[in-house]
Design an enzyme around this catalytic site. Structure first.
Site, PDB file in Angstrom:
ATOM      1  N   ARG A 102       0.820  -1.224   0.000  1.00  0.00           N
ATOM      2  CA  ARG A 102       0.000   0.000   0.000  1.00  0.00           C
ATOM      3  C   ARG A 102       0.845   1.261   0.000  1.00  0.00           C
ATOM      4  O   ARG A 102       0.332   2.354  -0.188  1.00  0.00           O
ATOM      5  CB  ARG A 102      -0.897   0.043   1.255  1.00  0.00           C
ATOM      6  CG  ARG A 102      -2.051  -0.937   1.229  1.00  0.00           C
ATOM      7  CD  ARG A 102      -3.244  -0.413   2.016  1.00  0.00           C
ATOM      8  NE  ARG A 102      -2.918  -0.147   3.402  1.00  0.00           N
ATOM      9  CZ  ARG A 102      -3.644   0.622   4.196  1.00  0.00           C
ATOM     10  NH1 ARG A 102      -4.724   1.232   3.747  1.00  0.00           N
ATOM     11  NH2 ARG A 102      -3.297   0.784   5.454  1.00  0.00           N
ATOM     12  N   TYR A 103       2.144   1.137   0.359  1.00  0.00           N
ATOM     13  CA  TYR A 103       3.035   2.299   0.436  1.00  0.00           C
ATOM     14  C   TYR A 103       4.249   2.007  -0.430  1.00  0.00           C
ATOM     15  O   TYR A 103       4.701   0.863  -0.485  1.00  0.00           O
ATOM     16  CB  TYR A 103       3.472   2.541   1.893  1.00  0.00           C
ATOM     17  CG  TYR A 103       2.322   2.774   2.843  1.00  0.00           C
ATOM     18  CD1 TYR A 103       1.752   4.039   2.957  1.00  0.00           C
ATOM     19  CD2 TYR A 103       1.802   1.741   3.603  1.00  0.00           C
ATOM     20  CE1 TYR A 103       0.690   4.263   3.813  1.00  0.00           C
ATOM     21  CE2 TYR A 103       0.731   1.959   4.468  1.00  0.00           C
ATOM     22  CZ  TYR A 103       0.182   3.222   4.571  1.00  0.00           C
ATOM     23  OH  TYR A 103      -0.878   3.441   5.408  1.00  0.00           O
ATOM     24  N   ARG A 106       7.183   0.186   1.541  1.00  0.00           N
ATOM     25  CA  ARG A 106       6.891  -0.831   2.557  1.00  0.00           C
ATOM     26  C   ARG A 106       5.956  -1.894   1.998  1.00  0.00           C
ATOM     27  O   ARG A 106       5.069  -1.586   1.212  1.00  0.00           O
ATOM     28  CB  ARG A 106       6.161  -0.190   3.767  1.00  0.00           C
ATOM     29  CG  ARG A 106       7.053   0.534   4.720  1.00  0.00           C
ATOM     30  CD  ARG A 106       6.276   1.635   5.455  1.00  0.00           C
ATOM     31  NE  ARG A 106       6.188   2.838   4.629  1.00  0.00           N
ATOM     32  CZ  ARG A 106       5.448   3.907   4.932  1.00  0.00           C
ATOM     33  NH1 ARG A 106       4.733   3.930   6.022  1.00  0.00           N
ATOM     34  NH2 ARG A 106       5.434   4.940   4.129  1.00  0.00           N
ATOM     35  N   CYS A 115      -4.011 -16.553  15.639  1.00  0.00           N
ATOM     36  CA  CYS A 115      -3.578 -15.661  16.725  1.00  0.00           C
ATOM     37  C   CYS A 115      -3.701 -16.396  18.043  1.00  0.00           C
ATOM     38  O   CYS A 115      -4.504 -17.327  18.174  1.00  0.00           O
ATOM     39  CB  CYS A 115      -4.442 -14.407  16.768  1.00  0.00           C
ATOM     40  SG  CYS A 115      -4.156 -13.339  15.349  1.00  0.00           S
ATOM     41  N   CYS A 119      -8.726 -10.943  19.071  1.00  0.00           N
ATOM     42  CA  CYS A 119      -9.185  -9.659  19.602  1.00  0.00           C
ATOM     43  C   CYS A 119     -10.541  -9.338  18.984  1.00  0.00           C
ATOM     44  O   CYS A 119     -10.712  -9.461  17.769  1.00  0.00           O
ATOM     45  CB  CYS A 119      -8.198  -8.564  19.238  1.00  0.00           C
ATOM     46  SG  CYS A 119      -6.509  -8.999  19.672  1.00  0.00           S
ATOM     47  N   CYS A 122     -10.425  -6.776  16.039  1.00  0.00           N
ATOM     48  CA  CYS A 122      -9.425  -7.000  14.988  1.00  0.00           C
ATOM     49  C   CYS A 122      -9.863  -6.448  13.636  1.00  0.00           C
ATOM     50  O   CYS A 122     -10.972  -6.689  13.178  1.00  0.00           O
ATOM     51  CB  CYS A 122      -9.138  -8.482  14.853  1.00  0.00           C
ATOM     52  SG  CYS A 122      -7.885  -8.808  13.602  1.00  0.00           S
ATOM     53  N   ARG A 124      -8.512  -7.441  10.884  1.00  0.00           N
ATOM     54  CA  ARG A 124      -8.487  -8.550   9.920  1.00  0.00           C
ATOM     55  C   ARG A 124      -9.387  -9.677  10.402  1.00  0.00           C
ATOM     56  O   ARG A 124      -9.044 -10.847  10.311  1.00  0.00           O
ATOM     57  CB  ARG A 124      -7.055  -9.025   9.696  1.00  0.00           C
ATOM     58  CG  ARG A 124      -6.184  -7.926   9.131  1.00  0.00           C
ATOM     59  CD  ARG A 124      -5.038  -8.450   8.267  1.00  0.00           C
ATOM     60  NE  ARG A 124      -4.250  -7.331   7.798  1.00  0.00           N
ATOM     61  CZ  ARG A 124      -3.213  -6.828   8.482  1.00  0.00           C
ATOM     62  NH1 ARG A 124      -2.833  -7.377   9.617  1.00  0.00           N
ATOM     63  NH2 ARG A 124      -2.566  -5.783   8.006  1.00  0.00           N
ATOM     64  N   ASP A 283     -10.794   0.783  12.852  1.00  0.00           N
ATOM     65  CA  ASP A 283     -11.155   0.728  11.436  1.00  0.00           C
ATOM     66  C   ASP A 283     -12.655   0.448  11.309  1.00  0.00           C
ATOM     67  O   ASP A 283     -13.292  -0.048  12.242  1.00  0.00           O
ATOM     68  CB  ASP A 283     -10.346  -0.368  10.741  1.00  0.00           C
ATOM     69  CG  ASP A 283      -8.874   0.008  10.653  1.00  0.00           C
ATOM     70  OD1 ASP A 283      -8.582   1.202  10.488  1.00  0.00           O
ATOM     71  OD2 ASP A 283      -8.026  -0.897  10.759  1.00  0.00           O
ATOM     72  N   ASP A 320      -6.686   4.858   9.780  1.00  0.00           N
ATOM     73  CA  ASP A 320      -6.311   4.199   8.528  1.00  0.00           C
ATOM     74  C   ASP A 320      -7.511   4.276   7.596  1.00  0.00           C
ATOM     75  O   ASP A 320      -8.645   4.068   8.022  1.00  0.00           O
ATOM     76  CB  ASP A 320      -5.925   2.739   8.803  1.00  0.00           C
ATOM     77  CG  ASP A 320      -4.835   2.264   7.861  1.00  0.00           C
ATOM     78  OD1 ASP A 320      -4.565   2.955   6.866  1.00  0.00           O
ATOM     79  OD2 ASP A 320      -4.254   1.192   8.131  1.00  0.00           O
ATOM     80  N   LYS A 327      -2.699   5.571   6.037  1.00  0.00           N
ATOM     81  CA  LYS A 327      -2.809   6.117   7.390  1.00  0.00           C
ATOM     82  C   LYS A 327      -2.742   7.640   7.344  1.00  0.00           C
ATOM     83  O   LYS A 327      -1.894   8.208   6.666  1.00  0.00           O
ATOM     84  CB  LYS A 327      -1.665   5.581   8.253  1.00  0.00           C
ATOM     85  CG  LYS A 327      -1.707   4.079   8.448  1.00  0.00           C
ATOM     86  CD  LYS A 327      -0.512   3.618   9.302  1.00  0.00           C
ATOM     87  CE  LYS A 327      -0.499   2.121   9.498  1.00  0.00           C
ATOM     88  NZ  LYS A 327      -0.111   1.373   8.267  1.00  0.00           N
TER      89      LYS A 327
HETATM   90  C1  PLP Z   1       0.396   0.137   8.409  1.00  0.00           C
HETATM   91  C2  PLP Z   1       0.957  -0.509   7.251  1.00  0.00           C
HETATM   92  C3  PLP Z   1       2.327  -0.426   6.987  1.00  0.00           C
HETATM   93  C4  PLP Z   1       3.321   0.281   7.901  1.00  0.00           C
HETATM   94  O1  PLP Z   1       3.045   1.621   8.108  1.00  0.00           O
HETATM   95  P1  PLP Z   1       3.971   2.488   9.087  1.00  0.00           P
HETATM   96  O2  PLP Z   1       3.239   3.781   9.209  1.00  0.00           O
HETATM   97  O3  PLP Z   1       5.294   2.621   8.429  1.00  0.00           O
HETATM   98  O4  PLP Z   1       4.099   1.749  10.376  1.00  0.00           O
HETATM   99  C5  PLP Z   1       2.798  -1.035   5.846  1.00  0.00           C
HETATM  100  N1  PLP Z   1       1.978  -1.693   5.005  1.00  0.00           N
HETATM  101  C6  PLP Z   1       0.655  -1.789   5.240  1.00  0.00           C
HETATM  102  C7  PLP Z   1      -0.194  -2.520   4.271  1.00  0.00           C
HETATM  103  C8  PLP Z   1       0.099  -1.210   6.377  1.00  0.00           C
HETATM  104  O5  PLP Z   1      -1.208  -1.303   6.604  1.00  0.00           O
HETATM  105  S1  SF4 Z   2      -5.598  -7.603  16.400  1.00  0.00           S
HETATM  106 FE1  SF4 Z   2      -6.218  -9.301  15.042  1.00  0.00          FE
HETATM  107  S2  SF4 Z   2      -4.321  -9.977  14.062  1.00  0.00           S
HETATM  108 FE2  SF4 Z   2      -3.752  -8.766  15.861  1.00  0.00          FE
HETATM  109  S3  SF4 Z   2      -3.519 -10.263  17.515  1.00  0.00           S
HETATM  110 FE3  SF4 Z   2      -5.597  -9.461  17.625  1.00  0.00          FE
HETATM  111  S4  SF4 Z   2      -6.812 -10.934  16.444  1.00  0.00           S
HETATM  112 FE4  SF4 Z   2      -4.670 -11.259  15.869  1.00  0.00          FE
END
Ligand code: PLP
Ligand code: SF4
Length: 360
Positions: A102-103, A106, A115, A119, A122, A124, A283, A320, A327
């Site tokens: 996405r960046y 990175r 996990c 959570c 979460c 995801r 989110d 985000d 972000k």
């Molecule tokens: C959050 C995120 C990152 C890392 O972002 P930082 O602001 O550098 O911590 C990298 N890739 C994805 C897909 C993310 O969601």
């Molecule tokens: S936030 Fe989601 S991915 Fe992270 S530890 Fe909790 S359940 Fe697992």
């Protein structure tokens, strides 16, 4: 404690005895009330709680910060139209299976869907509600190939699920494969095991991680009661060998949405060499509406932290947003207005200060 090579390590025994149903949770906490709505939520989004994390519950009710984060709540069934299963559109930003890009500089690799504790908040949830799956070697090769073809990516996040649920040998292999890509400089592991399974950081695991330096561990403490002596000791094992530990808190209604709780958390983390990095707005993901706060709450908390805590202990407040939005950092007002000669600033006490620009 003596090490017996025939016995599974303590963290695996801990995982094996996890609490995986509402009935099992009720056996652990006989005062707990289980409703039909909670059962429907548990059917929709799975539960699993390590005995270690359950021990941090003080009262088996949803106003307990630990209970609220790990026990299915009937309110998870709320489904207002602005929520979705993939609010960050990660699936659209996935040029290779298990990889999110996405960046520009990175990339994130989803190493496993499992996990130690699921959570309730979460992002995801769509991943954690699928059967546990680990990245296969063929997909790992494809991810490494993508990284080689995109040398602008110098920072790789290993996420999930929770990558620390993988065996040392498997994680070592994944890290090695990524380390072999010359353009990759920093590797970050995103894990909540410091919070819900701190015994995962055995001396052997820490030594293995150390071999892949420069490596960072990003974790996810949300409340000061989670910062236990065991968690602090595990973080110290990492920091002592030069693996920096940073923390990403999620702002959650009824869990940590107050100035006092976030301040106490940030102080405790800072004093234990865990650097507060992000304070995330929830989110817009299905099943967490009851835990969301208005943006104003986070801004109020940030305003409180500024002026009271060292910058070393203050996280970035961020929300985000879908796909390329990424972000966005939110700041309580520092800049009031500008004219052609300078800028009017305000500090945390509300004083107005004029900062003049250079004349030429
Ligand atoms: C959050 C995120 C990152 C890392 O972002 P930082 O602001 O550098 O911590 C990298 N890739 C994805 C897909 C993310 O969601
Ligand atoms: S936030 Fe989601 S991915 Fe992270 S530890 Fe909790 S359940 Fe697992």
């Amino acid at each position: 404690m003596t090490q017996n090579s025939h016995e599974p390590p303590e963290w695996k025994r801990e995982l094996d005895s996890s609490i995986r149903s509402l009935d099992a949770m009720q056996r652990r906490f006989p005062a707990m009330v289980v409703t039909a709505a909670m059962r429907r939520a548990a059917d929709l989004f799975p539960m699993s709680v390590t005995p270690y994390y359950a021990e941090l519950v003080q009262r088996p009710e949803f106003d307990d910060p630990v209970f609220a984060q790990c026990v299915p709540d009937g309110r998870e069934l709320q489904a207002p139209s602005w929520l979705s299963s993939d609010p960050l559109h990660e699936q659209n930003c996935s040029p290779a299976p298990f990889l999110v890009h996405r960046y520009p500089d990175r990339a994130l690799i989803v190493a496993t869907s499992a996990c130690a504790t699921y959570c309730r908040h979460c992002t995801r949830k769509r991943v954690s509600s699928t059967p546990d799956s680990e990245i296969p070697d063929s997909a790992l090769d494809a991810c490494a190939g993508y990284l080689r073809a995109h040398p602008g990516i110098d920072d790789v996040l290993i996420s999930g699920g929770d990558p620390m649920l993988l065996d040392d040998e498997r994680l070592d292999r994944i890290l090695g494969r990524i380390r072999d890509v010359p353009s990759v400089k920093a590797i970050r592991i995103a894990t909540r095991t410091l919070v819900n399974l701190p015994m995962r950081f055995t001396p052997e695991a820490v030594a293995m991680l150390r071999r892949h330096a420069p490596l960072f561990v990003n974790t996810h403490f949300n409340h000061p009661v989670e910062v236990t002596p065991q968690a602090v000791a595990a973080a110290a094992r990492l920091v002592d060998v030069g693996i920096p530990v940073a923390n990403q808190t999620v702002l959650l209604r009824g869990v940590n949405d107050s100035e006092a709780v976030v301040e106490a958390l940030c102080r405790k983390l800072f004093h234990n060499r865990i650097r507060p990095y992000y304070l995330f707005q929830c989110d817009l993901v299905n099943g967490i509406e009851h835990l969301r706060t208005p943006l104003a709450t986070g801004l109020r908390i940030m305003k409180h932290l500024r002026g009271r805590l060292s910058g070393m202990a203050i996280p970035n407040f961020a929300v985000d947003t879908p796909g390329p939005g990424g972000k966005i950092e939110l700041l309580p007002d520092g800049i009031l207005r500008a004219d052609d000669k300078g800028t009017y600033l305000s500090n945390s006490r509300g004083d107005v200060i004029y900062y003049p620009d250079p004349e030429v």
